[in-house]
Every structure is written in structure tokens, then in C-alpha cells.
Design an enzyme around this catalytic site. Structure first.
Site, PDB file in Angstrom:
ATOM      1  CE  LYS A   1      -1.444   2.844   2.921  1.00 13.26           C
ATOM      2  NZ  LYS A   1      -1.385   4.091   2.093  1.00 13.26           N
TER       3      LYS A   1
ATOM      4  N   GLY B   1      -4.392   5.446   5.079  1.00 12.10           N
ATOM      5  CA  GLY B   1      -4.035   4.762   6.312  1.00 12.10           C
ATOM      6  C   GLY B   1      -5.216   4.196   7.071  1.00 12.10           C
ATOM      7  N   PRO B   2      -6.254   5.012   7.311  1.00 14.52           N
ATOM      8  CG  PRO B   2      -7.410   6.889   8.076  1.00 14.52           C
ATOM      9  CD  PRO B   2      -6.349   6.477   7.091  1.00 14.52           C
TER      10      PRO B   2
ATOM     11  CD  GLU C   1      12.730   4.915   8.571  1.00 14.98           C
ATOM     12  OE1 GLU C   1      12.876   5.802   9.438  1.00 14.98           O
ATOM     13  OE2 GLU C   1      12.495   5.153   7.386  1.00 14.98           O
TER      14      GLU C   1
ATOM     15  CB  CYS D   1      12.814  10.218   8.710  1.00 18.35           C
ATOM     16  SG  CYS D   1      13.540   8.875   7.751  1.00 18.35           S
TER      17      CYS D   1
ATOM     18  CD  GLU E   1      10.191  13.669  11.331  1.00 16.75           C
ATOM     19  OE1 GLU E   1      11.126  13.143  10.715  1.00 16.75           O
ATOM     20  OE2 GLU E   1       9.145  13.074  11.641  1.00 16.75           O
TER      21      GLU E   1
END
Length: 483
Positions: A177, A210-211, A252, A285, A385
Site C-alpha cells: 500500500k 491509512g485508516p 521506520e 526523516c 519533526e
């Protein structure tokens, strides 16, 4: 007006198929704020179809000799290289990486990782002796089963290749996904795998959010493992969702990297660190977003970082050149603007950039390369972040103080050290709490694993560690070594 591409099919059981109940979503070009494609978001029926196909394909695929699985991956690499221009164009349109960067860095990351996995897998031992003290005890590495892979938008092929390739080499079957914000590169990727001729059901791709599909994979009883890259918030939600089925979860996540610059650092250390922070419009990140500078060279470092920010060109992704493009979305742009304002409101000294669009820009999600000085580690811009081209500079007086500031964060992905003192570098490499430490601009060697600790997750992606991550270890006693 750009023609809007129709990309509403999924790849399930070796074929492009229509969604069960289409729910369309436009893909927005962040350079223009205009739609470039339309995809469909999958629902439970699509997720179930993909998992059923992967589960059915697993027994045969896991029994395929390792040399044959390796040959498939070598074929994938060959096609990927040929399709590199198509891949780069997709990445430029979906997430705003400038043309040269999209081809050389974004698409190039996939080539780099696939090559490193091929190298690591050639010598991979699926059955290894435990040791001379136990000659008939063996350690066997075996595939997990059906794995769900959930990948982000910021380095799409970096993350897709770090997950799909080792999962397949290990003998797993896959449901991918990709990010619904940047799905076009994964559609090109899926075309590559389709051309490579993998057996039906071994690789499947379902677009979704995501949901929806993300959660459905996380709770699915026939998915044995989830590998996720994204925000810490989403990683926590996935871990909780996966708990009831006791599947393996590998995360991650985010970072807030500290870059420790000592007075004896080389002349390019500050420029190198600032450029790294701004690279990919700050959407990495592992970006060194906190620059910790020894006080005796602090003022000069602030001046240098501000100059780098002012020299960093910002322009549309649809042109070549050494510039940064937009951030990925209006939501991301708004978040970065709020955090820049928080830095100002909390008393940090703005020395470059600031809120608003760059001069001469009236559309697109562009952010001014921004530098704050006199930041304290309790400020919002030092804690959160930002995921934009925003650098916070913090002074320190001693090595111990630098370590204390660097480690005072929930994150622990990558930290950096700039010093000519080898003994100091070695000490700091062990004292800094992170999954990776890079010093004096030297990149990690090919085959190193990427991953962190704490709120950065504890994945280890890349090289032999990245292959083992998609396997379970089995310990066998009484092995007949003469059979």
C-alpha cells in the site's frame, strides 16, 4: 491544463483489476497545485482479494530456489534501470522532487538498494550452524508469510525497494500500500514487476489511505507481518491495530537528528550540514535539523548557515538544476508555516527565510529555506519533526553538554559529528543514542542498515539485516550434517 491520468486500477493476483467499490482521489502536483492523476482508494473487499492472492501464492513461492528468486530480482533491476526516466517523472509530479534530483537521487536510491540486496543475498545462508560448541544445532531462516508493506511519500522508491525486494528474496508474498499522496511511482514500480513476470499473487498493490487499507492490512488475520515507514503517530496506531493478531510489526519512523559541530570541524562542515537539512525540501526523516555548534565558532556557523539558506534556490520541480522544489501538500505547507511561526513566537532568532512563499512565487507549496539561531532544546522547533527546510542552531560549551542536548529527544534515528579528533568521534559514536551515526560527511557503507531507536522505530532496512527482517529464525537440534 495538464491532462489528468486515469490510474484507478489495482494489481492483484498478477493482473490489473478494477476496485470493488471505487472511491476516487486526485493526485495533486505540489509545484502547480493542480491535479495530475486520479486514483481509487481500496476498501475491505480489495484488501481481502489481495491478501487471498498472496496467501495462495506463498507455499509455491517460498519453495522456489533462492537462485531463482534472485534471478527475478536481477530482472527487476534491469527493467527498473530502463524505466528510470518514467519513474523520475512520476516522482516529480506526485511529490515535487526536482527533475535532476528525482532521477539521480530519488530513482537512484532504488537502484542502489536493489544492487545491495542482490550482493547480500548471493552469500545469504538460510541454514547456519549455531557454533562449534553445538555442531548439530542449526539456525534456519524462513519466510514470515504474507507481508503488508505501507510506504511513505517523501522517498517513495527508497522505501518501496527497501521493503519489496528483501521480502520477495526471503520468500514472502507481498501486498503493497503506497502513500495515496504519491502513488504514481508505485504504479510505475508495479508495471516493472509485472514485466519481470513474477508468479501470480506473489506481488500485489492496492492503493488506499491509512485508516482504510493501511488499517485493514494491520488487523488482517492472514497478514503475518507489517512493515511501515511514516510518522511516529501512525506507527503507534499500526502497532496497536496489529496487536490482536500478534503479527510481526517493523517500524521506520521520524527523526530529529542532531549535528554536532566542534571547533576543529573541517571548513565545509556547516555548509554540508545546512545543505543536508534543506535537501529534498527538508522532507527526510534522517535530516540533521538540529545543528549543535561549539560556542567558540558559533557566530561564524550561524552566518554560514544563513548564507547557505539564502543561496538555496527554490523553484518548480519541472525543470533541471540544483534547487529544491515544493513540499508535498498544502497540509504539509501549513504545518511547516505554523512551526516557523512557533519558532519566532518562542524567541528563536530568525536569521534566514521565515514564513510565507519565497519571493516571486504565487502558487505551489514552496517553503523558504529557514534558519533559526539561539534555539534552546525545549522550543517547539527543537522538539517536533518539522519535515521542511528549517534548521535550528543551538550552542554548546562542552562535549558532555552536546551529548546531553543531542540525546534529549524522543527520537533516535541519525546523529552526525563534525570533528578532526578521531578519539572524540569514536566516543561520541557510542554515546549518541541513535540507530546511525555519520561523521565528517562520510556516508554509511553499502549494505549498511537504515533504522533507529525510540520514537524513530527499530527497523533495520538494507543489506543482510534488511533480508533477515523479513524472516523468522528457527533453531533446530539434532541436525544430521552428513545427510
Amino acid at each position: 491544463m495538464t491532462e489528468i491520468m486515469d490510474k484507478r486500477k489495482f494489481y492483484i493476483d498478477g493482473a490489473w483489476v478494477d476496485p470493488a467499490r471505487p472511491k476516487d482521489l486526485e493526485v495533486i502536483d505540489p509545484s502547480t497545485e493542480e491535479p495530475v492523476a486520479v486514483i481509487s482508494l481500496g476498501d475491505q473487499a480489495d484488501t481481502d482479494r489481495a491478501v487471498v492472492a498472496a496467501k495462495a501464492a506463498f507455499p509455491a513461492w517460498s519453495a522456489v530456489p533462492a537462485s531463482e528468486r534472485l534471478a527475478y530480482v536481477e530482472k527487476i533491476l534491469e527493467i527498473y534501470k530502463r524505466r528510470a526516466p518514467d519513474m523520475a517523472a512520476a516522482i516529480t509530479s506526485e511529490m515535487g522532487a526536482p527533475q535532476d534530483m528525482a532521477l539521480g537521487d530519488q530513482t537512484g536510491a532504488g537502484i542502489y538498494h536493489i544492487q545491495n540486496f542482490i550482493t547480500a543475498f548471493r552469500d545469504f545462508e538460510f541454514i547456519r550452524p549455531l557454533g562449534d560448541h553445538a555442531p548439530t544445532t542449526m539456525v534456519a531462516w524462513e519466510p514470515v508469510g504474507v507481508v503488508g508493506l505501507i510506504t511513505p511519500w517523501n522517498w517513495p522508491m527508497n522505501q518501496v525497494t527497501l521493503k519489496v525486494i528483501p521480502a520477495l528474496l526471503a520468500g514472502n508474498t507481498v501486498v503493497l500500500k503506497p502513500s495515496e499522496i504519491a502513488p504514481l511511482s508505485s504504479i510505475v514500480w508495479t508495471e516493472i514487476l509485472d514485466e519481470a513476470g513474477l508468479p501470480k499473487g506473489v506481488y500485489n498493490m492496492v492503493n488506499g489511505d491509512g485508516p482504510g487499507v493501511g488499517t485493514q492490512l494491520s488487523v488482517h488475520p492472514d497478514v503475518e507481518m507489517i512493515s511501515f515507514t511514516g510518522s511516529t503517530r501512525a506507527g503507534i496506531a499500526i502497532t496497536k491495530a496489529a496487536a490482536d493478531t500478534q503479527k510481526k510489526v517493523v517500524l521506520e519512523l521520524g527523526g530529529k537528528g542532531a549535528n554536532l559541530v566542534f571547533a576543529d570541524a573541517d571548513d565545509e562542515a556547516v555548509r554540508r550540514g545546512a545543505r543536508h537539512c534543506f535537501n529534498n525540501s527538508g522532507q527526510s526523516c534522517n535530516a540533521p535539523t538540529r545543528m549543535l555548534v561549539e560556542r567558540s565558532v558559533y557566530d561564524r556557523a550561524v552566518e554560514t548557515a544563513a548564507t547557505v539558506a539564502q543561496e538555496t534556490a527554490v523553484a518548480t520541480a519541472h525543470q533541471p538544476g540544483r534547487h529544491i522544489g515544493p513540499v508535498v501538500s498544502k497540509q504539509q505547507w501549513d504545518k511547516i508555516q505554523d512551526l516557523i511561526q512557533a519558532g519566532i513566537d518562542e524567541g528563536a532568532r530568525l536569521v534566514a527565510g521565515g514564513p510565507g512563499l519565497p519571493e516571486g512565487v504565487n502558487r505551489g507549496y514552496f517553503v523558504r529555506p529557514t534558519v533559526f539561531a539561539d534555539v534552546t532544546n525545549d522550543m517547539t522547533i527543537a522538539r517536533q519533526e518539522i519535515f521542511g527546510p528549517v534548521l535550528s542552531i543551538i550552542p554548546f560549551d562542552s562535549e558532555d553538554e552536546a551529548v546531553e542536548i543531542a540525546n534529549d529527544t524522543i527520537y533516535g534515528l541519525t546523529n552526525y559529528v563534525q570533528s578532526q579528533d578521531g578519539a572524540r568521534r569514536n566516543r561520541l559514536a557510542r554515546r549518541l543514542r541513535a540507530g546511525m551515526v555519520e561523521m565528517n560527511g562520510e556516508p554509511r557503507g553499502a549494505g549498511s542498515a537504515f533504522g533507529g531507536v525510540g520514537a524513530s522505530g527499530r527497523a533495520r532496512e538494507g543489506g543482510v539485516w534488511g533480508i533477515e527482517e523479513f524472516m523468522d529464525s528457527k533453531f533446530i537440534s539434532g541436525w544430521d550434517r552428513d545427510a
